[in-house]
Design an enzyme around this catalytic site. Structure first.
Site, mmCIF file in Angstrom:
data_model
loop_
_atom_site.group_PDB
_atom_site.id
_atom_site.type_symbol
_atom_site.label_atom_id
_atom_site.label_comp_id
_atom_site.label_asym_id
_atom_site.label_seq_id
_atom_site.Cartn_x
_atom_site.Cartn_y
_atom_site.Cartn_z
ATOM 1 N N CYS A 99 -76.359 27.776 62.187
ATOM 2 C CA CYS A 99 -76.147 26.698 61.221
ATOM 3 C C CYS A 99 -74.740 26.157 61.400
ATOM 4 O O CYS A 99 -73.791 26.927 61.582
ATOM 5 C CB CYS A 99 -76.335 27.239 59.800
ATOM 6 S SG CYS A 99 -76.131 26.012 58.499
ATOM 7 N N HIS A 141 -85.400 24.996 57.652
ATOM 8 C CA HIS A 141 -83.964 25.298 57.567
ATOM 9 C C HIS A 141 -83.220 24.155 56.870
ATOM 10 O O HIS A 141 -82.440 24.385 55.948
ATOM 11 C CB HIS A 141 -83.409 25.531 58.972
ATOM 12 C CG HIS A 141 -81.940 25.759 59.019
ATOM 13 N ND1 HIS A 141 -81.385 26.986 59.333
ATOM 14 C CD2 HIS A 141 -80.884 24.931 58.792
ATOM 15 C CE1 HIS A 141 -80.066 26.882 59.294
ATOM 16 N NE2 HIS A 141 -79.736 25.638 58.971
ATOM 17 N N GLU A 142 -83.468 22.931 57.322
ATOM 18 C CA GLU A 142 -82.749 21.789 56.743
ATOM 19 C C GLU A 142 -83.126 21.566 55.276
ATOM 20 O O GLU A 142 -82.263 21.274 54.444
ATOM 21 C CB GLU A 142 -82.981 20.518 57.562
ATOM 22 C CG GLU A 142 -82.439 20.583 58.976
ATOM 23 C CD GLU A 142 -80.994 21.038 59.086
ATOM 24 O OE1 GLU A 142 -80.192 20.768 58.167
ATOM 25 O OE2 GLU A 142 -80.662 21.688 60.093
ATOM 26 N N HIS A 145 -81.335 23.667 52.692
ATOM 27 C CA HIS A 145 -80.016 23.177 52.262
ATOM 28 C C HIS A 145 -80.123 22.330 50.993
ATOM 29 O O HIS A 145 -79.205 22.314 50.177
ATOM 30 C CB HIS A 145 -79.351 22.344 53.364
ATOM 31 C CG HIS A 145 -78.719 23.153 54.445
ATOM 32 N ND1 HIS A 145 -77.622 23.965 54.239
ATOM 33 C CD2 HIS A 145 -79.019 23.265 55.762
ATOM 34 C CE1 HIS A 145 -77.280 24.551 55.364
ATOM 35 N NE2 HIS A 145 -78.118 24.139 56.317
#
Length: 176
Positions: A99, A141-142, A145
């Site tokens: 990341c 993953h994104e 966030h």
């Protein structure tokens, strides 16, 4: 413009992002330009607006050839706004992730093997895709966030988390 990427420990990374209500604005275009410039400068596979201090539900991702992920399959360049992710099975796959907010670190993270993601592009047009493999991993993953989740929060085995140069000595893995 290349923006500073917030690092783990910055409380802004733990906040929930807000939905975007206006599309195709000069402000959104400027944000997307900055995100693309920043992601390209750091050879990222994706970037979420909260990583540059903007608390909006906006992510970008895409991979052609990426020195940080040399084995990854191609992922189309995508702007995804106000995303909704739906797992398409209970099957989980574990693989290494890095990341831009945790430079120099990698960890093995379980992710759904197949997901459907829905949302809008920069003009407000609907996006609806079902994906698997690295594409599914990147979008999960994104989108994490946007909920204030960093990948170490999902790691199950901390013996598979550490600095790239220690985990993979002698390998040429780029990780800022």
């Amino acid at each position: 413009m290349i923006r500073e990427v917030l690092k783990m420990g910055d409380p802004r990374l733990l906040q929930q992002a807000q939905p975007l209500s206006r599309f195709d604005t000069p402000e959104l275009q400027a944000l997307l330009t900055d995100m693309r410039d920043t992601m390209a400068h750091l050879s990222g596979a994706g970037l979420a607006a909260p990583q540059i201090g903007v608390g909006l539900q906006v992510v970008i991702f895409g991979v052609a050839h990426n020195p940080r992920y040399p084995e990854a399959e191609e992922v189309p360049d995508t702007v995804l706004i106000n995303p909704v992710l739906t797992p398409l099975s209970d099957e989980l796959e574990e693989d290494w992730e890095g990341c831009l907010s945790l430079p120099g670190l990698r960890g093995v993270v379980p992710r759904h093997a197949r997901v459907r993601y829905q949302g809008c592009d920069a003009s407000g047009n609907p996006i609806d895709r079902s994906v698997s493999g690295f594409h599914a991993r990147v979008v999960q993953h994104e989108c994490d966030h946007l909920m204030g989740i960093l990948y170490p929060m999902r790691i199950r085995d901390f013996s598979k988390f550490g600095f790239v140069d220690t985990l993979f000595p002698g390998e040429d893995i780029l990780d800022e």
